[in-house]
Enzyme design. Structure first.
Site, mmCIF file in Angstrom:
data_model
loop_
_atom_site.group_PDB
_atom_site.id
_atom_site.type_symbol
_atom_site.label_atom_id
_atom_site.label_comp_id
_atom_site.label_asym_id
_atom_site.label_seq_id
_atom_site.Cartn_x
_atom_site.Cartn_y
_atom_site.Cartn_z
ATOM 1 N N HIS A 1 0.884 -1.224 0.154
ATOM 2 C CA HIS A 1 0.147 0.008 -0.162
ATOM 3 C C HIS A 1 0.951 1.248 0.159
ATOM 4 O O HIS A 1 2.038 1.267 0.597
ATOM 5 C CB HIS A 1 -0.924 -0.016 1.182
ATOM 6 C CG HIS A 1 -2.068 0.960 1.181
ATOM 7 N ND1 HIS A 1 -2.065 2.297 1.374
ATOM 8 C CD2 HIS A 1 -3.388 0.724 0.532
ATOM 9 C CE1 HIS A 1 -3.223 2.661 1.280
ATOM 10 N NE2 HIS A 1 -3.976 1.950 0.695
ATOM 11 N N GLU B 1 -7.706 -5.232 -0.198
ATOM 12 C CA GLU B 1 -8.477 -5.906 -1.186
ATOM 13 C C GLU B 1 -8.410 -7.629 -1.076
ATOM 14 O O GLU B 1 -9.134 -8.329 -1.724
ATOM 15 C CB GLU B 1 -7.570 -5.728 -2.495
ATOM 16 C CG GLU B 1 -7.589 -4.310 -3.053
ATOM 17 C CD GLU B 1 -8.997 -3.921 -3.257
ATOM 18 O OE1 GLU B 1 -10.054 -3.936 -2.835
ATOM 19 O OE2 GLU B 1 -9.347 -2.886 -4.359
HETATM 20 N N1 ACO Z 1 3.797 -7.433 -4.776
HETATM 21 C C1 ACO Z 1 5.260 -7.527 -5.227
HETATM 22 N N2 ACO Z 1 6.040 -6.301 -5.035
HETATM 23 C C2 ACO Z 1 5.216 -5.348 -4.686
HETATM 24 C C3 ACO Z 1 4.037 -5.134 -4.424
HETATM 25 C C4 ACO Z 1 3.434 -6.353 -4.266
HETATM 26 N N3 ACO Z 1 1.725 -6.490 -4.198
HETATM 27 N N4 ACO Z 1 3.473 -3.899 -3.960
HETATM 28 C C5 ACO Z 1 4.672 -3.132 -4.238
HETATM 29 N N5 ACO Z 1 5.605 -4.035 -4.494
HETATM 30 C C6 ACO Z 1 7.148 -3.651 -4.969
HETATM 31 C C7 ACO Z 1 7.387 -2.938 -6.120
HETATM 32 O O1 ACO Z 1 7.425 -4.089 -7.316
HETATM 33 C C8 ACO Z 1 8.355 -2.180 -6.329
HETATM 34 O O2 ACO Z 1 9.731 -2.888 -6.108
HETATM 35 P P1 ACO Z 1 11.109 -2.256 -6.605
HETATM 36 O O3 ACO Z 1 11.342 -1.128 -5.919
HETATM 37 O O4 ACO Z 1 12.052 -3.341 -6.323
HETATM 38 O O5 ACO Z 1 10.785 -2.067 -8.121
HETATM 39 C C9 ACO Z 1 8.224 -1.432 -4.713
HETATM 40 O O6 ACO Z 1 7.460 -2.579 -3.852
HETATM 41 C C10 ACO Z 1 7.424 -0.379 -4.721
HETATM 42 O O7 ACO Z 1 6.369 -0.358 -5.576
HETATM 43 P P2 ACO Z 1 5.392 1.000 -5.762
HETATM 44 O O8 ACO Z 1 4.507 0.576 -6.887
HETATM 45 O O9 ACO Z 1 6.269 2.156 -6.140
HETATM 46 O O10 ACO Z 1 4.698 1.212 -4.673
HETATM 47 P P3 ACO Z 1 3.600 2.072 -4.340
HETATM 48 O O11 ACO Z 1 3.541 2.387 -2.932
HETATM 49 O O12 ACO Z 1 3.180 3.035 -5.442
HETATM 50 O O13 ACO Z 1 2.453 0.862 -4.367
HETATM 51 C C11 ACO Z 1 0.515 -0.462 -4.673
HETATM 52 C C12 ACO Z 1 1.165 0.496 -3.767
HETATM 53 C C13 ACO Z 1 0.168 0.289 -5.880
HETATM 54 C C14 ACO Z 1 -0.894 -0.722 -4.047
HETATM 55 C C15 ACO Z 1 1.423 -1.814 -4.979
HETATM 56 O O14 ACO Z 1 1.805 -2.133 -3.437
HETATM 57 C C16 ACO Z 1 0.640 -2.608 -5.491
HETATM 58 O O15 ACO Z 1 0.815 -2.745 -6.841
HETATM 59 N N6 ACO Z 1 -0.105 -3.793 -4.903
HETATM 60 C C17 ACO Z 1 -0.664 -4.883 -5.669
HETATM 61 C C18 ACO Z 1 -2.087 -4.270 -6.116
HETATM 62 C C19 ACO Z 1 -2.849 -4.041 -5.293
HETATM 63 O O16 ACO Z 1 -3.327 -4.957 -4.043
HETATM 64 N N7 ACO Z 1 -3.850 -3.095 -5.275
HETATM 65 C C20 ACO Z 1 -4.809 -2.807 -4.240
HETATM 66 C C21 ACO Z 1 -4.338 -1.551 -3.368
HETATM 67 S S1 ACO Z 1 -5.431 -1.093 -2.194
HETATM 68 C C22 ACO Z 1 -6.646 -0.073 -2.633
HETATM 69 O O17 ACO Z 1 -6.357 0.702 -3.592
HETATM 70 C C23 ACO Z 1 -8.160 -0.130 -2.625
#
Ligand code: ACO
Length: 384
Positions: free
Chosen positions: A267, A325
């Protein structure tokens, strides 16, 4: 004509863009609606902790709290029916993705006659909220080749939604109080959440003094994406595919090896477990105990434990915990919803927050108009 690069070139041949880091940490508004404490893992909805409010309030009580109004149940009950043009649109688009259908149907409700500053705005908001379950349920029936039964006489929105969704809505069977309570807990839990992407979208749109329907239509587009509201379907798919706890580690590691994300984890704001996951997990346990979903629930908790271990090993520099989620998927499945109804159901709950934010923006806000940094070719270089 040759383009001259004005900044370093990336390996894909494109000029390197300075990162604005997705506006992380940028304060875009002040709000009295909700507070997300990302370090403490707490969500406050208008002065109430989510775990104390969501499991006990009816969805109508929550709407009253957010829109600062009364008698919501009776005021909404008469507005569930859709205009014929909206029903025709849903039928014509029976094969559309349910979120696309919801977006089209909401957009079709625009009357174009209401000023966003009108004193009638709460009434407009209730009319819109009352129709959302009918839109989602009608599209579902059309997509299954049935006629839409239309709204029921159930007293509350959650019960009406479940009644309308049942395969034979005309049979007049009321949903069980346990399923209705579980859905109300879900809708309350996701009703608002600080400056999330869809709420920001709604606030940007209404800040131009556009109308509520336009703001909600835009917000639906933002919610649809898998990084926001589109994650629960894929999260449930993942649990079903794993099928058995002993397969979880190899499955999840292979997914990360392919560069994929684990849906339902991570998140932007929470650096600890999302407090909404606990509220929904408790609701899912309650429902699982009363039915056949216990086995799936046990599998999902085993998968969750392994996912957290694997994420901690693979991304030690990040704290990636369970988000809302993951348990949304389990709870909505246990309630009996189809996977493609998960995000539209999220939209029904979150629409309350969008509307309350729109009102707040209209009352206290200013046109939202940030700036950008120009990183294109220097003046004149494109002509050389
Ligand atoms: N699985 C694997 N790796 C992840 C995940 C995940 N669920 N979430 C983040 N990371 C990793 C990314 O690959 C990235 O790695 P890197 O730095 O080695 O490239 C790092 O963590 C940072 O990722 P960002 O996308 O910059 O982090 P951000 O804070 O923007 O992401 C997000 C938040 C979009 C929710 C992300 O955690 C994600 O994609 N989760 C999976 C999708 C999900 O569950 N969405 C629902 C969110 S809750 C809602 O909106 C109601």
């Amino acid at each position: 004509m040759t383009m001259k690069a004005s900044q370093p070139i990336e390996s894909n041949g494109r000029p390197q863009q300075p990162s604005c880091d997705g506006l992380a940490g940028v304060v875009a508004a002040s709000t009295a609606l909700s507070h997300v404490d990302g370090a403490g893992g707490e969500l406050v909805l208008k002065g109430h902790r989510v775990d104390s409010l969501a499991p006990s309030a009816s969805f109508e009580e929550l709407i009253e709290l957010f829109l600062e109004t009364t008698d919501v149940a009776s005021r909404m009950a008469g507005h569930r029916t859709l205009p014929p043009a909206t029903l025709d649109l849903l039928e014509a688009n029976r094969d559309a993705d349910p979120m696309d259908a919801l977006r089209m149907a909401v957009a079709s409700l625009a009357s174009g006659t209401e000023s966003p500053t009108s004193t009638e705005r709460t009434e407009s908001a209730l009319r819109l909220l009352a129709k959302l379950p009918t839109i989602v349920a009608s599209h579902h029936h059309f997509s299954c080749g049935r006629t839409a039964g239309g709204p029921s006489n159930e007293p509350g929105l959650a019960a009406d939604f479940l009644h309308q969704l049942s395969s034979d809505p005309l049979a007049g069977r009321s949903p069980s109080p346990a399923r209705t309570r579980a859905l109300e807990t879900y809708l309350n839990t996701v009703s608002d959440h600080g400056m999330n992407a869809s709420t920001f979208t709604a606030r940007v749109i209404i800040s131009t003094e556009s109308d509520l329907i336009s703001a909600v239509t835009g917000a639906l587009g933002a919610l649809k994406g898998p990084l926001h509201g589109g994650a629960p379907g894929p999260a449930l798919d993942m649990v079903f595919e794993i099928a058995e706890p002993s397969r979880a580690r190899s499955f999840l590691e292979a997914k990360l090896d392919r560069g994929e994300r684990l849906m339902g984890f991570g998140h932007r704001v929470y650096k600890v477990r999302d407090p909404r996951a606990d509220v929904l997990a408790a609701a899912a346990v309650k429902l699982a105990r009363s039915g056949e979903n216990q086995e799936l629930y046990d599998l999902a908790t085993a998968v969750e434990r392994t996912a957290l271990e694997v994420l901690a090993e693979r991304k030690p520099e990040r704290r990636l915990d369970t988000n809302v989620e993951y348990y949304t998927a389990l709870l909505l499945h246990a309630i009996g919803l189809n996977q493609d109804q998960f995000t539209p159901t999220f939209a029904i709950g979150r629409c309350v927050g969008w509307i309350a934010h729109c009102f707040e923006q209209l009352d206290y806000g200013r046109l939202i108009r940030p700036e950008s940094i120009y990183v294109g070719p220097p003046v004149g270089s494109a002509d050389a």
